[in-house]
Design a protein around this motif. Structure first.
Motif, mmCIF file in Angstrom:
data_model
loop_
_atom_site.group_PDB
_atom_site.id
_atom_site.type_symbol
_atom_site.label_atom_id
_atom_site.label_comp_id
_atom_site.label_asym_id
_atom_site.label_seq_id
_atom_site.Cartn_x
_atom_site.Cartn_y
_atom_site.Cartn_z
ATOM 1 N N UNK A 78 0.861 -1.182 0.000
ATOM 2 C CA UNK A 78 0.000 0.000 0.000
ATOM 3 C C UNK A 78 0.891 1.223 0.000
ATOM 4 N N UNK A 79 0.480 2.213 -0.770
ATOM 5 C CA UNK A 79 1.201 3.480 -0.774
ATOM 6 C C UNK A 79 0.156 4.574 -0.579
ATOM 7 N N UNK A 80 0.312 5.333 0.479
ATOM 8 C CA UNK A 80 -0.626 6.399 0.819
ATOM 9 C C UNK A 80 -2.065 5.874 0.872
ATOM 10 N N UNK A 81 -2.221 4.670 1.402
ATOM 11 C CA UNK A 81 -3.538 4.078 1.588
ATOM 12 C C UNK A 81 -4.114 3.379 0.378
ATOM 13 N N UNK A 82 -3.379 3.340 -0.723
ATOM 14 C CA UNK A 82 -3.857 2.716 -1.957
ATOM 15 C C UNK A 82 -3.064 1.435 -2.211
#
Length: 121
Positions: A78-82
């Motif tokens: 996940x990156x920044x919640x994505x």
């Protein structure tokens, strides 16, 4: 930073933070999971700016079901919640390091643009 145990109670908060989060879905009875564990732990100690979490699929069956985990180990990023990566199978150290670099290099503006375009259709 050592890996964190993730549960249904702390999962959403952990992945929802800004930055990069690697999640290893695993089980104690799984041979490939046990082989991948030291590689994952070593990476967590080498990359203190990334959150490394582990989800025990036996203890957290609801969480495993929510993410449709059908094969373990499964690694999610996940990156920044994505969620930007999800794939079953144990990785070697070099492969994991390449994935870490790939997560760092992502152009999140482009990712968000692609999501917006996909959602329009």
């Amino acid at each position: 930073m050592a890996t964190q145990e993730l549960t249904e109670q702390n999962f959403a908060e952990t992945i929802g933070n800004d930055g990069i989060t690697f999640i290893d879905f695993w089980a104690a009875w799984c041979g490939p999971c046990r082989a991948f564990a030291p590689i994952f732990e070593k990476a967590s100690n080498e990359h203190s700016d990334i959150v490394f979490g582990k989800v025990d699929t036996e203890a957290e069956q609801q969480l495993a079901a929510e993410f449709r985990i059908t094969s373990i180990p499964t690694l999610m990023v996940f990156r920044d919640g994505i969620m930007v990566y999800a794939q079953p199978g144990a990785l070697g150290s070099e492969q994991l390091n390449q994935l870490i670099q790939g997560a760092r290099d992502l152009d999140m503006d482009d990712v968000l643009r692609q999501i917006a375009d996909r959602d329009k259709n």
